[in-house]
Design a protein around this motif. Sequence first.
Motif, short mmCIF file in Angstrom:
data_model
loop_
_atom_site.label_atom_id
_atom_site.label_comp_id
_atom_site.label_asym_id
_atom_site.label_seq_id
_atom_site.Cartn_x
_atom_site.Cartn_y
_atom_site.Cartn_z
N VAL A 106 -14.54 -16.24 25.82
CA VAL A 106 -13.95 -15.43 24.75
C VAL A 106 -14.61 -15.83 23.44
O VAL A 106 -14.85 -17.02 23.19
N GLY A 107 -14.91 -14.86 22.59
CA GLY A 107 -15.50 -15.14 21.29
C GLY A 107 -14.79 -14.39 20.19
O GLY A 107 -14.38 -13.24 20.39
N VAL A 108 -14.64 -15.03 19.03
CA VAL A 108 -13.96 -14.42 17.89
C VAL A 108 -14.85 -14.51 16.65
O VAL A 108 -15.33 -15.59 16.30
N CYS A 109 -15.08 -13.38 16.00
CA CYS A 109 -15.87 -13.26 14.77
C CYS A 109 -17.29 -13.83 14.98
O CYS A 109 -18.09 -13.21 15.66
N PHE A 110 -17.59 -15.00 14.43
CA PHE A 110 -18.89 -15.61 14.71
C PHE A 110 -19.10 -15.73 16.22
O PHE A 110 -20.21 -15.51 16.73
N GLY A 111 -18.05 -16.09 16.96
CA GLY A 111 -18.16 -16.19 18.42
C GLY A 111 -18.54 -14.87 19.05
O GLY A 111 -19.36 -14.82 19.98
N ASN A 161 -6.10 -9.20 11.18
CA ASN A 161 -6.81 -9.70 10.01
C ASN A 161 -8.30 -9.88 10.31
O ASN A 161 -8.68 -10.29 11.41
N ALA A 162 -9.12 -9.59 9.32
CA ALA A 162 -10.57 -9.75 9.44
C ALA A 162 -11.09 -10.55 8.24
O ALA A 162 -10.44 -10.61 7.19
N TRP A 163 -12.26 -11.14 8.45
CA TRP A 163 -12.96 -11.81 7.35
C TRP A 163 -14.43 -11.90 7.75
O TRP A 163 -14.85 -12.84 8.40
N HIS A 164 -15.21 -10.88 7.39
CA HIS A 164 -16.62 -10.90 7.82
C HIS A 164 -17.45 -9.90 7.02
O HIS A 164 -16.94 -8.90 6.51
N GLN A 165 -18.73 -10.22 6.94
CA GLN A 165 -19.73 -9.28 6.46
C GLN A 165 -20.73 -8.98 7.57
O GLN A 165 -21.17 -7.84 7.72
N ASP A 166 -21.09 -9.98 8.36
CA ASP A 166 -22.00 -9.77 9.49
C ASP A 166 -21.31 -8.95 10.57
O ASP A 166 -20.09 -9.00 10.74
N GLN A 167 -22.12 -8.21 11.31
CA GLN A 167 -21.61 -7.41 12.43
C GLN A 167 -22.62 -7.37 13.56
O GLN A 167 -23.83 -7.52 13.35
N TYR A 206 -15.16 -11.61 26.88
CA TYR A 206 -14.46 -10.66 26.04
C TYR A 206 -14.52 -11.19 24.61
O TYR A 206 -14.17 -12.34 24.36
N THR A 207 -15.01 -10.37 23.69
CA THR A 207 -15.23 -10.85 22.32
C THR A 207 -14.70 -9.84 21.31
O THR A 207 -14.75 -8.63 21.54
N VAL A 208 -14.19 -10.36 20.18
CA VAL A 208 -13.63 -9.49 19.14
C VAL A 208 -14.14 -9.94 17.78
O VAL A 208 -14.34 -11.13 17.52
N GLN A 209 -14.31 -8.98 16.88
CA GLN A 209 -14.76 -9.28 15.52
C GLN A 209 -13.62 -9.80 14.63
O GLN A 209 -13.82 -10.72 13.85
N PRO A 210 -12.41 -9.24 14.68
CA PRO A 210 -11.35 -9.73 13.81
C PRO A 210 -10.77 -11.07 14.26
O PRO A 210 -11.13 -11.60 15.31
N HIS A 211 -9.85 -11.59 13.44
CA HIS A 211 -9.30 -12.93 13.61
C HIS A 211 -7.81 -12.90 13.96
O HIS A 211 -6.96 -13.02 13.05
N PRO A 212 -7.42 -12.81 15.20
CA PRO A 212 -5.98 -12.86 15.51
C PRO A 212 -5.35 -14.21 15.22
O PRO A 212 -4.12 -14.30 15.11
N GLU A 213 -6.16 -15.25 15.08
CA GLU A 213 -5.63 -16.59 14.77
C GLU A 213 -5.31 -16.77 13.29
O GLU A 213 -4.68 -17.77 12.91
N PHE A 214 -5.73 -15.84 12.44
CA PHE A 214 -5.49 -15.93 11.00
C PHE A 214 -4.24 -15.16 10.61
O PHE A 214 -4.17 -13.94 10.77
#
Length: 227
Positions: free
Chosen positions: A91-96, A132-138, A167-175
């Motif tokens: 599993v990967g989140v944002c940078f992951g 919640n999200a926190w990113h510029q890279d995509q 399974y990977t997601v761009q947003p941050h469910p941990e935030f």
Amino acid sequence: MKIGILQTGLAPESLVASSGEYPEMFARLLDGNGFDFQAWRVVDGVFPEGPHEADGWLITGSKHGVYEDHDWLPPLEQLIRDIYASGRPLVGVCFGHQIIAKALGGRVEKFPGGWAVGPQSYAFPDGEKVVNAWHQDQVITPPEGAEVVASNDFCRYAALLYPGHAYTVQPHPEFGDEFISSLIDLRGKGVVPDDRLQAARDALGTPLDSRVLADQFARFFTERRIS
């Protein structure tokens, strides 16, 4: 089930006492599923011996870009490919999310549209979810075989499913909102445009679907599916 957490970034030092480091945030998010956790601070060059060190793996977010020149990035990409080949769930989140795509042949860039900060709505197969999200890279080009699971007008590849593997997601469910509010003050000012920071602050308090993504993560770890 033992989940190995690969920590690719550090939380702001002033927030660690209240929020913990990123591995602690994910342990809280996934609490109640019977998982045990062990973290490796790969951002400091600390790596597991190999995929066999855990039953499943999770890669955290980071302030770094996957395209930057850091000694720990090439071995992390190789570890991702080794985990993928081993069949252990990842599993990967944002940078992951981004580094997994890059390691498997995708492309990641700074998005010309700028930053996504705070509560964002994403279209999933079963409806809209706010996270919640926190990113510029995509992720700009997903790897071959990756299935798009969530998107919105700003982020086309917001969640990717690599069937049976990752399974990977761009947003941050941990935030949570408190953490996002602190990031706005500590890491946003002078980096993220003021109007986007204000819009994010105004949106705090929007009901979040973080628990839905946590359940998806747990289901993927145990059953290799998200629904």
